[in-house]
Design an enzyme around this catalytic site. Structure first.
Site, short mmCIF file in Angstrom:
data_model
loop_
_atom_site.label_atom_id
_atom_site.label_comp_id
_atom_site.label_asym_id
_atom_site.label_seq_id
_atom_site.Cartn_x
_atom_site.Cartn_y
_atom_site.Cartn_z
N GLU A 1 0.58 -1.33 -0.12
CA GLU A 1 -0.13 0.03 0.08
C GLU A 1 0.74 1.31 -0.03
O GLU A 1 1.41 1.65 1.30
CB GLU A 1 -1.00 -0.04 1.26
N SER B 1 -6.97 3.39 -2.59
CA SER B 1 -7.64 3.85 -3.48
C SER B 1 -8.34 2.81 -4.34
O SER B 1 -8.79 3.18 -5.53
CB SER B 1 -7.30 5.24 -4.14
P1 PGA Z 1 -8.32 3.19 0.61
O1 PGA Z 1 -7.57 2.50 1.84
O2 PGA Z 1 -8.76 2.10 -0.10
O3 PGA Z 1 -9.48 4.00 1.27
O4 PGA Z 1 -7.37 4.17 -0.07
C1 PGA Z 1 -6.93 1.33 1.76
C2 PGA Z 1 -6.43 0.78 3.00
O5 PGA Z 1 -5.82 1.78 3.85
O6 PGA Z 1 -6.19 -0.41 3.16
#
Ligand code: PGA
Length: 251
Positions: free
Chosen positions: A169, A215
């Site tokens: 991530e 996202s």
């Molecule tokens: P998001 O978060 O999809 O809202 O960007 C992903 C995560 O932090 O696991």
């Protein structure tokens, strides 16, 4: 997506009351149908029993967002592995960037937690790694992620490592609406797999599930899930709505 069974996990973060969790779970169970993908919801501690109960027999997994590395003790505010085992959860996120950023999680505590989960439970750790924007801009994202992997997985046997889920991530893509390009995500996931192969051997790296997170939404799930080295995703915001989350699983 390779030969591994991909995992799409919804990380609710600090959202949803028990009432809201129950409503989601009932609706999601109706929408959910068997696919070649595993699905799970990663919820706040106080909502886990509601999800375990509502999802019973459905094949939908449940996970916690954090855990402590001791069994019990004077650690106000913490929850242990035996406590999670008792609830019957399947997964536990370890080292999410928000925990690293706001709650003092380090590579060392990540390592203790991963070892504890793998050695004393069947709960599968979803270990998060990823660089912040300044690190990507400085071109050091690989060094950062490799350090997180090496320290986070230090001391594991190949057999233990083979059970892991790793979520890549990039911190600049979390909750920002700014997704990594499928190529950037693929490139890093491939590098993670290569590093795991160097650390634990090829058989192990073939088993490890490597997710992309940041996202992910119905509009971009297809491109991301179709990448060879990406075995699923960790979905934040878009997992709060059962229809949207199911759309991602049905990419
Ligand atoms: P998001 O978060 O999809 O809202 O960007 C992903 C995560 O932090 O696991």
């Amino acid at each position: 997506m390779g030969m591994r069974v991909p995992l799409i996990a919804g990380n609710w973060k600090m959202y949803k009351t028990r009432k809201e969790a129950r409503e989601f779970a009932r609706r999601f169970r109706e929408l959910y149908h068997d696919t070649d993908i595993r699905a799970a919801i990663i919820a706040p501690f106080t909502q886990l029993d509601v999800l375990v109960e509502t999802f019973k027999g459905s094949g939908i997994g449940v996970g916690a967002q954090n855990v402590h590395f001791e069994d019990e003790g004077a650690f106000t505010g913490e929850v242990s592995v035996p406590m999670l085992k008792e609830l019957g959860v399947d997964y536990c996120i370890v080292g999410h960037s928000e925990r690293r950023q706001y709650f003092g999680e380090t590579d060392e505590t990540v390592n203790l937690k991963v070892k504890k989960l793998l050695r004393e439970s069947d709960i599968i750790p979803i270990m998060c790694v990823g660089e912040v924007l300044a690190e990507r801009e400085a071109g050091v994202q690989n060094d950062v992620v490799f350090r997180q992997l090496e320290k986070g997985l230090d001391g594991l046997t190949s057999e233990e490592a083979g059970k892991l889920v790793i979520a890549y991530e990039p911190v600049w893509a979390i909750g920002t609406g700014k997704t990594a390009t499928p190529q950037q995500a693929e490139e890093m996931c491939a590098m993670i797999r290569e590093r795991i192969s160097e650390m634990f051997g090829e058989d192990t790296c073939d088993k490890v599930i490597i997710q992309y997170g940041g996202s992910v939404k119905p509009e971009n799930a297809t491109e991301i899930m179709n990448m060879d080295e990406i075995d699923g995703s960790l979905v934040g915001g878009a997992s709060l709505d059962p229809e949207k989350f199911m759309e991602i699983i049905d990419f």
